[in-house]
Design a protein around this motif. Sequence first.
Motif, short mmCIF file in Angstrom:
data_model
loop_
_atom_site.label_atom_id
_atom_site.label_comp_id
_atom_site.label_asym_id
_atom_site.label_seq_id
_atom_site.Cartn_x
_atom_site.Cartn_y
_atom_site.Cartn_z
N THR A 152 18.06 -30.55 0.38
CA THR A 152 18.75 -29.51 1.16
C THR A 152 19.86 -30.15 1.99
N PRO A 153 20.96 -29.44 2.18
CA PRO A 153 22.07 -29.99 2.95
C PRO A 153 21.69 -30.12 4.43
N GLY A 202 25.08 -16.38 -5.76
CA GLY A 202 25.15 -15.55 -4.57
C GLY A 202 23.91 -15.59 -3.70
N LEU A 203 22.85 -16.26 -4.20
CA LEU A 203 21.61 -16.33 -3.40
C LEU A 203 21.64 -17.56 -2.51
N ASP A 204 21.24 -17.37 -1.26
CA ASP A 204 21.23 -18.47 -0.30
C ASP A 204 20.03 -19.38 -0.60
N VAL A 205 20.31 -20.54 -1.18
CA VAL A 205 19.24 -21.44 -1.59
C VAL A 205 18.49 -21.99 -0.38
N ASP A 206 19.23 -22.23 0.71
CA ASP A 206 18.59 -22.82 1.89
C ASP A 206 17.53 -21.90 2.48
N ALA A 207 17.72 -20.59 2.25
CA ALA A 207 16.76 -19.63 2.81
C ALA A 207 15.55 -19.44 1.90
N MET A 208 15.60 -20.06 0.71
CA MET A 208 14.50 -19.85 -0.24
C MET A 208 13.28 -20.67 0.15
N SER A 209 12.12 -20.18 -0.26
CA SER A 209 10.89 -20.94 -0.06
C SER A 209 10.82 -22.06 -1.09
#
Lengths: 280, 401
Positions: free
Chosen positions: A88-89, A98-105
């Motif tokens: 993660t950055p 378009g999906l926010d990867v950082d917000a994913m579980s």
Amino acid sequence: MHPEATTGAGPAAQRAGTDAEHRAVAAAPGSPLIELRGVTKVYGSGSAAMHALRGIDLTIGAGEMVAVMGPSGSGKSTAMNILGCLDTPSAGSYRFRGLDVDAMSRDQRALLRRHALGFVFQGFNLLARTTALENVELPLIYHRLPAAERRGRARAALAAVGLTGWEQHTPAELSGGQQQRVAIARALVTDPDVVLADEPTGNLDSARSREIMDLLRAMNREHGITVVMITHEPDMAAYAGRIVHFLDGLVACEAAPVADSAAAHAGADTGAPAPGTGRR
Amino acid sequence: MLGNSLLLAIREIRRNVLRSFLTILGIVIGVAAVIVMVTLGQGATAQVKTQIESLGSNLLIVRPGQRMGPGMSADAARFTLADVTALRREVPSLAAVAPGTSQSMTAIVGNENWSTTVTGTDNAYLLARNWTLAAGRAFKDGELRAGKAVCIIGATVRKELFGAQNPIDQRVRLKNLSCEIVGLLQDKGQSSMGMDQDDLVLMPIRTVQRRIKGDQDVDVIYLSVRAGRSMDRTIADVERLLRERRHIGPFDEDDFSVRDMREITNMLAGTTTVLTSLLGAVASVSLLVGGIGIMNIMLVSVTERTREIGIRLAIGAREDEVLLQFLVEAVVLSSFGGLLGILLALGTSLLLAGMLGVPFILDGGIIALAFLFSAAVGIVFGWVPARRAARLDPIEALRHE
Ligand SMILES: Nc1ncnc2c1ncn2[C@@H]1O[C@H](COP(=O)(O)OP(=O)(O)OP(=O)(O)O)[C@@H](O)[C@H]1O
Ligand SMILES: Nc1ncnc2c1ncn2[C@@H]1O[C@H](COP(=O)(O)OP(=O)(O)OP(=O)(O)O)[C@@H](O)[C@H]1O
Ligand SMILES: [Mg+2]
Ligand SMILES: [Mg+2]
């Protein structure tokens, strides 16, 4: 070549897994496939902090084939791990379709990797004491395919990288180039949306390298698989539609490949397909 | 998903046969120990039972009233000598029928006196209670019929009243009755119930009835069942005859009881059962140790396979899938250990049972229990390593050397 190349069916139709898993990684319409905004990555802290990425902006559309170049230590692998949802950055945002990867579980990212991404690691990362066939089968196990289909697709993928007859060899019994090709077969066997390849031809001679690049380009053109690859060799970068240059953790410049070089190796008319010429 | 985990687990176990075997050795030994202990324990219990039965389990004791001992219901009619005669005549599976009527008395010889129990009976008593004579003789028919003042004394009475002297033909005074000693019983030693069996004086029953108690009652009837005859059927025959003779209606309860030695047998068997459980508990500690062994190896394995876990996570394995894989691996290992343990236990108990001369009694329940327990050990002790594996960060795990 690749199993689906002969049937002509698209990756989406062939992809295994449950509907629920697909919904978890479904696209937001109208967004670019990959979008990095101001991505930084800092290893360590304080005076020992190592700024591997200093603010990367990068957009990659579906169906593109992108080469990433740059000197050693410029942050290419670091950026690739972030694209592959493995890391993660430290700051900035990463959107996949378009999906926010950082917000994913954790699990959502795992499903994204399972269904949408194929990774070829710089160090291969094959399972030791495990045959080439079992290594290539591994992602399909998590796709819950029946054993016969799993084996068939793994064999076909190994054949596509020229390893027919080497199925029962373990990595220790394979040359560096053969291990690299097993790693490529493993990335392609699930028919992913994006293949992220960290120096996929780093251990191959030039003839073998061109075969692999031909394979990746065929996947890109015929199946619309987006390819992002790191390479140090301009000849290989010439297969891509776009070249991104990294320098000291920043994107130094983006350029189209030198046309004649690509044409010379590929024997193709343009060698640099415009983004979006793929199926999607 | 479970099938996949099973596949991966078996692949992993096959890859490391020697280590897998050493890992489960603790479980193998634990399971085997538990089963061997319980099997041998149950064999020993069965052996104790058969031993007791061979000693005196063919003895039946019939008393009036429903309760044994001092709580006898007072209103139940006593037996009579006619009952004894009827039993002798009509129940052919009885080897001996002896009446008994007892009284506590003080026996006096010279300056010595000793409080003992005087039992009026006949010679069948010797047979029914397994007595032999050390000296002298049994009662003569004439003495029995006429109620003569003769007696046979037990070893304790002899010791207390005569010391080492020969008591035969001596006289002993019981209240106002002077009694000639005609026989001496072979001593039996302390009985298991804590009573001194040798503290007794036998007299013809008529003598006791007429000259001591002054009634016609028979307090108790001792029966000895012929070898090879069914205990239960004989009891039923005795009960039927006595109900008839005592005019008990078909729906009324017995007003007498027929007891056999099985109660005592069960009590002793209970002791060995407690012992068996105790040994089993000790053995299950070794199962626990085996489980800790599995946990240890699984933890090592997780560390060792960090890179592999990283690869699995990188190609899209979810946390729960990695967890399940390691958990299944632990359970497959431990239940395989359980299976091996069961096989080892069967061999060992057969061998030991033969060596110790204990019957080999296989209990399916304990085998199933040991197997389930070994599988549970896998779950319990595999949980921590499996969760540790599942929680790994993929990129950290991939960088792990
Ligand atoms: N886990 C880490 N901890 C600390 N520093 C790291 C870590 N990973 C990478 N770096 C540093 O970040 C910088 C960028 O590394 P990266 O692996 O992205 O380089 P690269 O561009 O892929 O180089 P190469 O072409 O040699 O593979 C390097 O200076 C490296 O030392
Ligand atoms: N332990 C082994 N068991 C079986 N075959 C092996 C073993 N090690 C190497 N080989 C085979 O021997 C051949 C030569 O292997 P080697 O590693 O020397 O190749 P190389 O010239 O280094 O190739 P590369 O450039 O791809 O690294 C290969 O076909 C390889 O599969
Ligand atoms: Mg790198
Ligand atoms: Mg080599």
